[in-house]
Design a protein around this motif. Sequence first.
Motif, PDB file in Angstrom:
ATOM      1  N   GLU A   1      29.762   1.933 102.927  1.00 14.60           N
ATOM      2  CA  GLU A   1      30.990   2.336 102.247  1.00 14.60           C
ATOM      3  C   GLU A   1      32.024   1.222 102.285  1.00 14.60           C
ATOM      4  O   GLU A   1      32.761   1.014 101.311  1.00 14.60           O
TER       5      GLU A   1
ATOM      6  N   ARG B   1      48.311   0.483  98.896  1.00 12.24           N
ATOM      7  CA  ARG B   1      48.426   1.911  99.202  1.00 12.24           C
ATOM      8  C   ARG B   1      49.645   2.146 100.087  1.00 12.24           C
ATOM      9  O   ARG B   1      49.868   1.425 101.065  1.00 12.24           O
TER      10      ARG B   1
ATOM     11  N   LEU C   1      37.131   3.947 108.831  1.00 14.12           N
ATOM     12  CA  LEU C   1      36.606   2.754 108.156  1.00 14.12           C
ATOM     13  C   LEU C   1      37.386   1.510 108.548  1.00 14.12           C
ATOM     14  O   LEU C   1      36.797   0.439 108.765  1.00 14.12           O
ATOM     15  N   LYS C   2      38.696   1.623 108.640  1.00 11.09           N
ATOM     16  CA  LYS C   2      39.509   0.464 109.012  1.00 11.09           C
ATOM     17  C   LYS C   2      39.147  -0.036 110.408  1.00 11.09           C
ATOM     18  O   LYS C   2      38.982  -1.249 110.629  1.00 11.09           O
TER      19      LYS C   2
ATOM     20  N   PRO D   1      47.032   7.002 105.531  1.00  6.48           N
ATOM     21  CA  PRO D   1      45.576   6.993 105.399  1.00  6.48           C
ATOM     22  C   PRO D   1      44.962   8.281 105.920  1.00  6.48           C
ATOM     23  O   PRO D   1      45.486   8.920 106.837  1.00  6.48           O
ATOM     24  N   THR D   2      43.858   8.679 105.331  1.00  3.28           N
ATOM     25  CA  THR D   2      43.124   9.845 105.811  1.00  3.28           C
ATOM     26  C   THR D   2      42.360   9.463 107.070  1.00  3.28           C
ATOM     27  O   THR D   2      42.248   8.286 107.427  1.00  3.28           O
TER      28      THR D   2
ATOM     29  N   ARG E   1      39.217   9.616 107.469  1.00  2.00           N
ATOM     30  CA  ARG E   1      38.058   8.834 107.029  1.00  2.00           C
ATOM     31  C   ARG E   1      38.437   7.368 106.828  1.00  2.00           C
ATOM     32  O   ARG E   1      37.714   6.468 107.230  1.00  2.00           O
ATOM     33  N   GLU E   2      39.586   7.135 106.214  1.00  3.54           N
ATOM     34  CA  GLU E   2      40.055   5.766 105.998  1.00  3.54           C
ATOM     35  C   GLU E   2      40.393   5.087 107.316  1.00  3.54           C
ATOM     36  O   GLU E   2      40.153   3.880 107.493  1.00  3.54           O
ATOM     37  N   GLN E   3      40.945   5.831 108.259  1.00  4.54           N
ATOM     38  CA  GLN E   3      41.234   5.273 109.581  1.00  4.54           C
ATOM     39  C   GLN E   3      39.945   4.824 110.269  1.00  4.54           C
ATOM     40  O   GLN E   3      39.894   3.752 110.882  1.00  4.54           O
TER      41      GLN E   3
ATOM     42  N   SER F   1      36.718  -1.811  94.697  1.00  8.35           N
ATOM     43  CA  SER F   1      38.170  -1.855  94.665  1.00  8.35           C
ATOM     44  C   SER F   1      38.685  -3.117  93.981  1.00  8.35           C
ATOM     45  O   SER F   1      39.642  -3.068  93.186  1.00  8.35           O
TER      46      SER F   1
ATOM     47  N   ASP G   1      42.891  -7.885 104.150  1.00  8.89           N
ATOM     48  CA  ASP G   1      41.598  -7.292 104.510  1.00  8.89           C
ATOM     49  C   ASP G   1      40.641  -8.340 105.061  1.00  8.89           C
ATOM     50  O   ASP G   1      39.452  -8.359 104.734  1.00  8.89           O
TER      51      ASP G   1
END
Length: 215
Positions: free
Chosen positions: A59, A4, A15-16, A8-9, A11-13, A67, A119
């Motif tokens: 999630e 990507r 989660l990270k 990041p959105t 929401r993605e931040q 993914s 990851d």
Amino acid sequence: MATRTDAPTRREQILKEAARLFAERGFHGVGVDEIGAAVGISGPGLYRHFAGKDAMLAELLVGISDSLLTGAKRRLAEAERVTGSGTGPGAGPGAGGAAGPEAVLDSLIEGHIDFALDDRPLITLHDRELDRLRDADRKMVRQLQRQYVELWVGVLREVYPAVAEPAARSAVHSVFGLLNSTPHLGRPGSLPGRAVTASLLHRMARGAFAAVAAG
């Protein structure tokens, strides 16, 4: 994921940072307020994005399994577009440099190495916290993982037709274990450069598959 390039959105931040903190200190060792602080919002503000920590964990783990499978399917689809006839034994490299099964296998390995190197907290999280998921979420993770394994098995047997399906499946699981060992290789700064590590992991994976075929 690793490929990507857009920002990041929020929401993605979340989660990270949740993945990082859960991996470092365990699911129960991290509070909602700490996750919020890591992304610059109040703990209660997280509830605008997630129902709670359990939802974040689900999630994360369902998401990475989905993914990986989606990425692998995309790699096969790209190979089929190049060959015009799939990745079977007759679709090997030929006129025009068409991508055959060997190239598809290399592409799958590269994709999983990207995950394993970029990851690493999610690997730790999966190993430690999978059993904390609700039954439905855990079953979804297992279902996605089975599909991912079977996709690899199909490609591997096109590269090495003499390898029986059970042996191919065992080989795929073993290579996943090898590639997913990255959280145990030491701190990122103690490893050789990313390109060197990726190349080493790739050679080891191909060597493991070749050894199974030779045996």
